[in-house]
Write a protein that holds these residues in place. Structure first.
Motif, PDB file in Angstrom:
ATOM      1  N   GLU A 151     -11.629  21.763  -4.602  1.00  0.00           N
ATOM      2  CA  GLU A 151     -10.865  21.062  -5.120  1.00  0.00           C
ATOM      3  C   GLU A 151     -10.076  21.660  -6.383  1.00  0.00           C
ATOM      4  OE1 GLU A 151     -10.955  16.453  -7.243  1.00  0.00           O
ATOM      5  OE2 GLU A 151     -12.593  17.377  -6.172  1.00  0.00           O
ATOM      6  N   VAL A 185      -4.951  16.235  -5.629  1.00  0.00           N
ATOM      7  CA  VAL A 185      -5.821  16.388  -4.476  1.00  0.00           C
ATOM      8  C   VAL A 185      -6.589  14.869  -4.349  1.00  0.00           C
ATOM      9  CG1 VAL A 185      -8.115  17.309  -3.659  1.00  0.00           C
ATOM     10  CG2 VAL A 185      -6.412  18.765  -4.958  1.00  0.00           C
ATOM     11  N   VAL A 202      -8.508  19.682   2.947  1.00  0.00           N
ATOM     12  CA  VAL A 202      -8.116  19.262   1.775  1.00  0.00           C
ATOM     13  C   VAL A 202      -6.994  17.983   2.067  1.00  0.00           C
ATOM     14  CG1 VAL A 202      -6.949  19.627  -0.430  1.00  0.00           C
ATOM     15  CG2 VAL A 202      -8.870  21.228   0.366  1.00  0.00           C
ATOM     16  N   MET A 258      -4.017  16.072   0.150  1.00  0.00           N
ATOM     17  CA  MET A 258      -2.974  16.120  -0.973  1.00  0.00           C
ATOM     18  C   MET A 258      -2.129  14.666  -0.863  1.00  0.00           C
ATOM     19  SD  MET A 258      -2.414  20.041  -1.697  1.00  0.00           S
ATOM     20  CE  MET A 258      -2.042  19.756  -3.323  1.00  0.00           C
TER      21      MET A 258
END
Length: 100
Positions: free
Chosen positions: A20, A29, A49, A51
């Motif tokens: 992160e 994030v 991840v 976004m």
């Protein structure tokens, strides 16, 4: 609209919070998930991840893909949709529908 990124070739020492922090330097994030082995709890060396902004996600890809982290060059790209798994086996044997 969120953009999901695949992050591979991670060192086994990298944690979810490390992941992160790496991406937060490039934008907001929404989530960072490190994939771990079900039995041992050890990292499998990759994660995902999400976004919040597509431009920030592209900036993160440009900045982090190929970057050396703990002696490993990261692989960062847009995640592909997960392929569906049927859970059935198609090899021969019992239950395959074959008559012997």
């Amino acid at each position: 609209m969120t953009k999901k990124l695949y992050v591979g070739n991670l060192s086994y020492a990298v944690t979810g919070s490390d992941l992160e922090v790496m991406f937060a330097a490039h934008g907001v994030v929404a989530s960072a998930n490190l994939i771990t082995d079900h039995d041992t709890g050890r990292s499998k060396g990759f994660g995902f991840v999400e976004m919040n902004d597509a431009k920030e996600a592209e900036a993160a890809i440009a900045a982090l893909h190929g970057k050396d982290i703990d002696g490993r060059n990261l692989v960062v790209n847009e995640a592909r949709p997960r392929e569906s798994r049927t859970g059935s086996f198609s090899g021969g044997g019992f239950g395959s529908g074959r008559r012997y």
